[in-house]
Scaffold this motif. Structure first.
Motif, PDB file in Angstrom:
ATOM      1  N   GLY A 179       0.808  -1.207   0.000  1.00  0.00           N
ATOM      2  CA  GLY A 179       0.000   0.000   0.000  1.00  0.00           C
ATOM      3  C   GLY A 179       0.845   1.262   0.000  1.00  0.00           C
ATOM      4  N   ASN A 180       0.261   2.328  -0.518  1.00  0.00           N
ATOM      5  CA  ASN A 180       0.983   3.588  -0.583  1.00  0.00           C
ATOM      6  C   ASN A 180      -0.037   4.708  -0.780  1.00  0.00           C
ATOM      7  OD1 ASN A 180       3.064   5.455  -0.736  1.00  0.00           O
ATOM      8  ND2 ASN A 180       4.294   4.220  -2.119  1.00  0.00           N
ATOM      9  N   ALA A 181       0.450   5.851  -1.234  1.00  0.00           N
ATOM     10  CA  ALA A 181      -0.415   6.965  -1.593  1.00  0.00           C
ATOM     11  C   ALA A 181      -0.037   7.422  -2.989  1.00  0.00           C
ATOM     12  CB  ALA A 181      -0.265   8.112  -0.595  1.00  0.00           C
ATOM     13  N   PHE A 182      -1.013   7.788  -3.779  1.00  0.00           N
ATOM     14  CA  PHE A 182      -0.714   8.338  -5.098  1.00  0.00           C
ATOM     15  C   PHE A 182       0.027   9.664  -4.930  1.00  0.00           C
ATOM     16  CE2 PHE A 182      -4.751   5.971  -6.017  1.00  0.00           C
ATOM     17  CZ  PHE A 182      -4.164   4.989  -6.806  1.00  0.00           C
ATOM     18  N   GLY A 183       1.004   9.881  -5.782  1.00  0.00           N
ATOM     19  CA  GLY A 183       1.687  11.167  -5.801  1.00  0.00           C
ATOM     20  C   GLY A 183       2.801  11.316  -4.797  1.00  0.00           C
ATOM     21  N   GLU A 184       3.311  10.210  -4.260  1.00  0.00           N
ATOM     22  CA  GLU A 184       4.407  10.377  -3.303  1.00  0.00           C
ATOM     23  C   GLU A 184       5.634  11.004  -3.981  1.00  0.00           C
ATOM     24  OE1 GLU A 184       6.745   8.273   0.402  1.00  0.00           O
ATOM     25  OE2 GLU A 184       5.993   6.970  -1.182  1.00  0.00           O
ATOM     26  N   VAL A 207      -0.222  14.686  12.868  1.00  0.00           N
ATOM     27  CA  VAL A 207      -0.884  13.742  11.958  1.00  0.00           C
ATOM     28  C   VAL A 207      -1.593  14.570  10.897  1.00  0.00           C
ATOM     29  CG1 VAL A 207      -2.592  11.914  11.707  1.00  0.00           C
ATOM     30  CG2 VAL A 207      -1.140  11.997  13.753  1.00  0.00           C
ATOM     31  N   ALA A 208      -1.062  14.557   9.677  1.00  0.00           N
ATOM     32  CA  ALA A 208      -1.616  15.350   8.575  1.00  0.00           C
ATOM     33  C   ALA A 208      -2.546  14.472   7.755  1.00  0.00           C
ATOM     34  CB  ALA A 208      -0.493  15.913   7.717  1.00  0.00           C
ATOM     35  N   ASP A 209      -3.777  14.333   8.216  1.00  0.00           N
ATOM     36  CA  ASP A 209      -4.755  13.464   7.549  1.00  0.00           C
ATOM     37  C   ASP A 209      -5.400  14.248   6.412  1.00  0.00           C
ATOM     38  OD1 ASP A 209      -6.690  11.736   6.714  1.00  0.00           O
ATOM     39  OD2 ASP A 209      -7.495  11.314   8.705  1.00  0.00           O
ATOM     40  N   VAL A 210      -4.959  13.982   5.194  1.00  0.00           N
ATOM     41  CA  VAL A 210      -5.476  14.705   4.018  1.00  0.00           C
ATOM     42  C   VAL A 210      -6.011  13.722   2.971  1.00  0.00           C
ATOM     43  CG1 VAL A 210      -4.013  16.724   4.376  1.00  0.00           C
ATOM     44  CG2 VAL A 210      -3.135  14.806   3.019  1.00  0.00           C
ATOM     45  N   ILE A 211      -6.491  12.565   3.425  1.00  0.00           N
ATOM     46  CA  ILE A 211      -7.027  11.565   2.496  1.00  0.00           C
ATOM     47  C   ILE A 211      -8.336  12.065   1.892  1.00  0.00           C
ATOM     48  CG2 ILE A 211      -7.982   9.235   2.283  1.00  0.00           C
ATOM     49  CD1 ILE A 211      -6.054   8.342   4.465  1.00  0.00           C
ATOM     50  N   LYS A 212      -8.395  12.071   0.575  1.00  0.00           N
ATOM     51  CA  LYS A 212      -9.631  12.424  -0.139  1.00  0.00           C
ATOM     52  C   LYS A 212     -10.432  11.187  -0.504  1.00  0.00           C
ATOM     53  CE  LYS A 212      -8.073  14.827  -3.655  1.00  0.00           C
ATOM     54  NZ  LYS A 212      -8.099  15.740  -4.832  1.00  0.00           N
ATOM     55  N   LEU A 230      -4.556  11.699  -2.030  1.00  0.00           N
ATOM     56  CA  LEU A 230      -4.342  12.751  -1.039  1.00  0.00           C
ATOM     57  C   LEU A 230      -4.659  14.137  -1.582  1.00  0.00           C
ATOM     58  CD1 LEU A 230      -0.886  11.592   0.418  1.00  0.00           C
ATOM     59  CD2 LEU A 230      -3.175  10.985   1.225  1.00  0.00           C
ATOM     60  N   ASP A 231      -5.030  15.019  -0.675  1.00  0.00           N
ATOM     61  CA  ASP A 231      -5.161  16.444  -0.976  1.00  0.00           C
ATOM     62  C   ASP A 231      -3.794  17.068  -0.744  1.00  0.00           C
ATOM     63  OD1 ASP A 231      -5.619  19.186  -0.999  1.00  0.00           O
ATOM     64  OD2 ASP A 231      -7.583  19.022  -0.033  1.00  0.00           O
ATOM     65  N   LEU A 232      -2.963  17.114  -1.782  1.00  0.00           N
ATOM     66  CA  LEU A 232      -1.584  17.567  -1.631  1.00  0.00           C
ATOM     67  C   LEU A 232      -1.496  19.075  -1.420  1.00  0.00           C
ATOM     68  CD1 LEU A 232       0.219  15.359  -4.316  1.00  0.00           C
ATOM     69  CD2 LEU A 232      -0.034  14.963  -1.855  1.00  0.00           C
ATOM     70  N   ASP A 265       1.563  26.266  -0.453  1.00  0.00           N
ATOM     71  CA  ASP A 265       1.171  26.094  -1.871  1.00  0.00           C
ATOM     72  C   ASP A 265       2.331  25.624  -2.742  1.00  0.00           C
ATOM     73  OD1 ASP A 265      -1.406  27.050  -1.209  1.00  0.00           O
ATOM     74  OD2 ASP A 265      -0.721  29.113  -1.458  1.00  0.00           O
ATOM     75  N   GLN A 266       3.048  24.602  -2.278  1.00  0.00           N
ATOM     76  CA  GLN A 266       4.174  24.089  -3.057  1.00  0.00           C
ATOM     77  C   GLN A 266       3.850  22.770  -3.753  1.00  0.00           C
ATOM     78  OE1 GLN A 266       8.193  24.386  -1.507  1.00  0.00           O
ATOM     79  NE2 GLN A 266       7.471  25.569   0.247  1.00  0.00           N
ATOM     80  N   MET A 267       2.623  22.260  -3.587  1.00  0.00           N
ATOM     81  CA  MET A 267       2.248  21.001  -4.232  1.00  0.00           C
ATOM     82  C   MET A 267       0.900  21.146  -4.923  1.00  0.00           C
ATOM     83  SD  MET A 267       3.328  17.893  -1.662  1.00  0.00           S
ATOM     84  CE  MET A 267       3.440  18.651  -0.037  1.00  0.00           C
ATOM     85  N   GLU A 268       0.708  20.338  -5.964  1.00  0.00           N
ATOM     86  CA  GLU A 268      -0.578  20.254  -6.652  1.00  0.00           C
ATOM     87  C   GLU A 268      -1.088  18.823  -6.603  1.00  0.00           C
ATOM     88  OE1 GLU A 268      -0.229  21.684 -10.607  1.00  0.00           O
ATOM     89  OE2 GLU A 268       0.209  23.767 -10.008  1.00  0.00           O
ATOM     90  N   ASP A 269      -2.402  18.672  -6.576  1.00  0.00           N
ATOM     91  CA  ASP A 269      -2.994  17.337  -6.537  1.00  0.00           C
ATOM     92  C   ASP A 269      -2.759  16.600  -7.853  1.00  0.00           C
ATOM     93  OD1 ASP A 269      -3.913  17.954  -4.047  1.00  0.00           O
ATOM     94  OD2 ASP A 269      -6.001  18.268  -4.650  1.00  0.00           O
TER      95      ASP A 269
END
Length: 279
Positions: A117-122, A206-211, A230-232, A249-253
């Motif tokens: 398992g992972n997150a998209f956009g790592e 804990v930066a919970d930003v799961i969409k 994730l909401d990057l 504002d250094q990342m985009e989804d």
């Protein structure tokens, strides 16, 4: 001879019995666990045990004295660890491992098998962290001692949730700040954060930003192979607010098209993933 029953969760007892025992008796489940005891686990156990021999034993054997203390650490409620366990294990690391490396560390999962398992956009998180002076660190490429040395040196650590967080708890300094980015909708992330706060007295965010969660096609639950979308943008703001980044504002989804392109590029034996729709 006199032996301690093997388990890193029981090694806290070495402080009391170390001068009395001849080694650590390891009773493996099968052939693979014998190999792990000797090759994989030994470097870690050596740090905590002072290099006492590990004796795998698959046959009935009589020993002069077998010491089997209570586990000082484990799953669920035991994840917080006993006072004695934390004291002994962290002191063993402090006395054995010298801090090595910079003070900013991003612990990556991009080098792991796609089946995990992972997150998209790592890769987008990595690029942002690297631009802000972070070393992109792949723990599986380093020895146990090297991993602990990096964690001892770091003041700012960020990572997706995973087993690396457990190991960091033994070495992080009390002044350190760590951000865990959940990749699963489960209580385990909060339990990890609690462990790190208790073991290291570190500041844990804990930066919970799961969409959205993605699960194997045909599945109806989140498991070890699931991915988080994730909401990057929000993650970038959280990292800025807590001093991990110099600017917001250094990342985009990732777009949905980019996610599907990534899924098509994965290893052939990686499961097909689809958005998880709750009933």
């Amino acid at each position: 001879g006199h032996f301690l029953a093997e388990s890193t969760t029981r090694l806290w007892a070495l402080e009391e019995y170390k001068e009395q025992i001849d080694g650590i008796l390891y009773i493996p489940i099968g052939p693979k666990s014998i190999w792990r005891a000797r090759k994989s686990y030994k470097p870690i156990i050596d740090i905590f045990s002072g290099g006492l021999p590990i004796i795998p034993e698959t046959q009935a054997k009589a020993v002069g004295r077998l010491i089997v203390p209570e586990p000082g650490f484990g799953h669920q409620n035991r994840m917080q660890g006993s006072d004695k366990y934390i004291q002994v294990m962290r002191r063993s690391v402090a006395e054995t491992i010298q801090p090595t490396g910079g003070d900013r560390l991003y612990v990556s999962r991009t080098g792991l098998y796609d089946r995990r398992g992972n997150a998209f956009g790592e890769h987008l998180i990595e690029a942002c962290m690297a631009a802000n002076g972070y070393e992109i660190f792949h723990p599986q490429r380093h020895t146990a001692a090297e991993q602990l040395a990096r964690y001892r040196a770091a003041s700012f650590v960020a990572m997706l949730d995973g087993s690396a967080a457990h190991f960091a708890a033994y070495a992080l300094q009390p002044h350190a700040k760590l951000t865990i980015i959940p990749r699963r909708t489960a209580n385990v992330t909060q339990e990890m954060a609690g462990q790190l706060r208790r073991f290291a007295q570190a500041e844990v965010i804990v930066a919970d930003v799961i969409k959205q969660m993605w699960v194997r096609e045909g599945g109806n639950r989140i498991d070890y192979s699931s991915y988080a979308e994730l909401d990057l943008v929000r993650l970038s703001d959280i990292l800025f607010q807590h001093g991990f980044l110099s600017e917001p504002d250094q990342m985009e989804d990732m777009s949905e098209d980019a996610i599907y392109d990534y899924l098509r590029s994965r290893e052939e034996d990686a499961p097909n993933l689809v958005p998880f729709l709750r009933n």
